[in-house]
Design a protein around this motif. Structure first.
Motif, PDB file in Angstrom:
ATOM      1  N   UNK A   1       0.841  -1.192   0.000  1.00 18.78           N
ATOM      2  CA  UNK A   1       0.000   0.000   0.000  1.00 18.78           C
ATOM      3  C   UNK A   1       0.883   1.251   0.000  1.00 18.78           C
ATOM      4  N   UNK A   2       0.700   2.159  -0.966  1.00 18.11           N
ATOM      5  CA  UNK A   2       1.526   3.373  -0.976  1.00 18.11           C
ATOM      6  C   UNK A   2       1.207   4.266   0.213  1.00 18.11           C
ATOM      7  N   UNK A   3       2.208   4.982   0.663  1.00 16.98           N
ATOM      8  CA  UNK A   3       2.015   5.907   1.777  1.00 16.98           C
ATOM      9  C   UNK A   3       1.301   7.152   1.264  1.00 16.98           C
ATOM     10  N   UNK A   4       0.084   7.452   1.765  1.00 14.52           N
ATOM     11  CA  UNK A   4      -0.616   8.657   1.304  1.00 14.52           C
ATOM     12  C   UNK A   4       0.068   9.911   1.816  1.00 14.52           C
ATOM     13  N   UNK A   5      -0.117  11.009   1.081  1.00 17.59           N
ATOM     14  CA  UNK A   5       0.501  12.270   1.485  1.00 17.59           C
ATOM     15  C   UNK A   5      -0.101  12.809   2.759  1.00 17.59           C
ATOM     16  N   UNK A   6      -1.389  12.537   2.989  1.00 11.00           N
ATOM     17  CA  UNK A   6      -2.079  13.159   4.118  1.00 11.00           C
ATOM     18  C   UNK A   6      -3.112  12.209   4.703  1.00 11.00           C
ATOM     19  N   UNK A   7      -3.128  12.149   6.033  1.00 10.30           N
ATOM     20  CA  UNK A   7      -4.150  11.401   6.777  1.00 10.30           C
ATOM     21  C   UNK A   7      -4.610  12.266   7.936  1.00 10.30           C
ATOM     22  N   UNK A   8      -5.905  12.365   8.136  1.00  8.51           N
ATOM     23  CA  UNK A   8      -6.429  13.002   9.343  1.00  8.51           C
ATOM     24  C   UNK A   8      -7.449  12.062   9.978  1.00  8.51           C
ATOM     25  N   UNK A   9      -7.516  12.097  11.298  1.00  3.47           N
ATOM     26  CA  UNK A   9      -8.453  11.219  12.013  1.00  3.47           C
ATOM     27  C   UNK A   9      -8.829  11.870  13.338  1.00  3.47           C
TER      28      UNK A   9
END
Length: 320
Positions: free
Chosen positions: A153-161
């Motif tokens: 799975x590629x590392x996404x540029x942005x994650x918010x939670x």
């Protein structure tokens, strides 16, 4: 590579104070940052707000190193800068406790409020700003540590939670324990705590990452659909549309670059909606009322825009 360049720098408290009335306050800020926090190499182009040059800018940072993860508790008055430029080997995690952080890349702009976790791949240069006095916990760790757990799975540029999400609660509980025991753990325990942080972060990323920005045509379609659903909102603007779609205003404007502007579309759509109402044989609205309903505060401006768009003046019922 990255956070362990000088372990000693990650085991102390640091504070910076810059009087805002000084003409050279921007240079002084950068000098103080380089002298006291220069080991945080992913931050560039720091600048203080240009308005209201009174008082003192302050930041306080309490650092600890947990294996490969640099952890800090931070307080900062409003400040702006770039995070990520030249440090593509790292990932940054912000856990906002109070205040507000905004981050923006070439494709999106996101506001991070209290109770929210924000994970950014620092291969991407991010414009960031603390827009008010902000307290946050920050994790900096090698990008490779997350990629190892993400697998294909590629590392996404942005994650918010949300901090209340189950994956976030598990991460925060482990982080609190690792912080409290960081000075007592031996090498094996420290590395285990570091690896667990990376693994918990990948679980959060896998569940909550934000998709890459849509291509211009898809963004154009999404923006017009959003605008159509809120034509009567008096605060409808490029900024509110961009915020709703999780993109920057600049990216939104680019999606409309080959034709009608964002607000040109909104204006034309409002005029068409007003015409539909006024052309009804039993329309309950006068011209002035229809103008107000569809965002035209000045009826005379509405009449001119209507004539320019449809080649005739608007007509509505005449009331005694």
């Amino acid at each position: 590579m990255g956070v362990q360049n000088d372990v000693r720098e990650w085991r102390h408290r640091t504070s910076i104070a810059v009087p805002l009335h000084l003409p050279h306050r921007q240079d002084l800020l950068r000098e103080e940052w380089s002298r006291r926090l220069g080991h945080i190499g992913h931050v560039r182009n720091l600048r203080l707000p240009t308005d209201g040059p009174t008082g003192v800018y302050r930041t306080r940072v309490d650092h600890r190193l947990i294996g490969d993860v640099a952890v800090s508790r931070q307080y900062s008055d409003p400040i702006e800068g770039v995070s990520g430029l030249g440090r593509g080997d790292l990932v940054a995690v912000h856990i906002i406790e109070s205040g507000r952080l905004t981050v923006e890349d070439a494709g999106r702009r996101v506001g991070v409020a209290p109770g929210v976790l924000c994970i950014r791949d620092l291969q991407v240069p991010w414009e960031f700003a603390y827009t008010e006095p902000t307290r946050t916990r920050v994790l900096i760790l090698p990008r490779a540590a997350l990629i190892d757990h993400l697998g294909r799975t590629p590392l996404p540029a942005l994650t918010t939670a949300s901090a209340t999400a189950p994956e976030s609660r598990l991460l925060l509980a482990h982080l609190d324990t690792a912080w409290a025991l960081s000075e007592q753990l031996g090498p094996a325990g420290t590395q285990a705590a570091s690896a667990a942080l990376a693994m918990l972060l990948t679980a959060l990323i896998s569940t909550h990452h934000i998709p890459a920005p849509a291509p211009p045509q898809a963004l154009h379609t999404a923006a017009t659909a959003y605008a159509d659903s809120r034509l009567r909102d008096t605060d409808l603007s490029p900024a509110t549309i961009a915020q709703a779609l999780n993109v920057s205003v600049r990216t939104l404007h680019r999606a409309f670059a080959d034709g009608e502007s964002v607000m040109g579309y909104v204006r034309r759509s409002r005029l068409r909606a007003a015409r539909r109402e006024l052309d009804q044989p039993d329309s309950p609205y006068t011209v002035a009322e229809a103008a107000a309903r569809w965002g035209f505060a000045d009826p005379s401006h509405f009449r001119r825009a209507y004539r320019a768009a449809f080649g005739r003046p608007p007509r509505g019922p005449v009331r005694p």
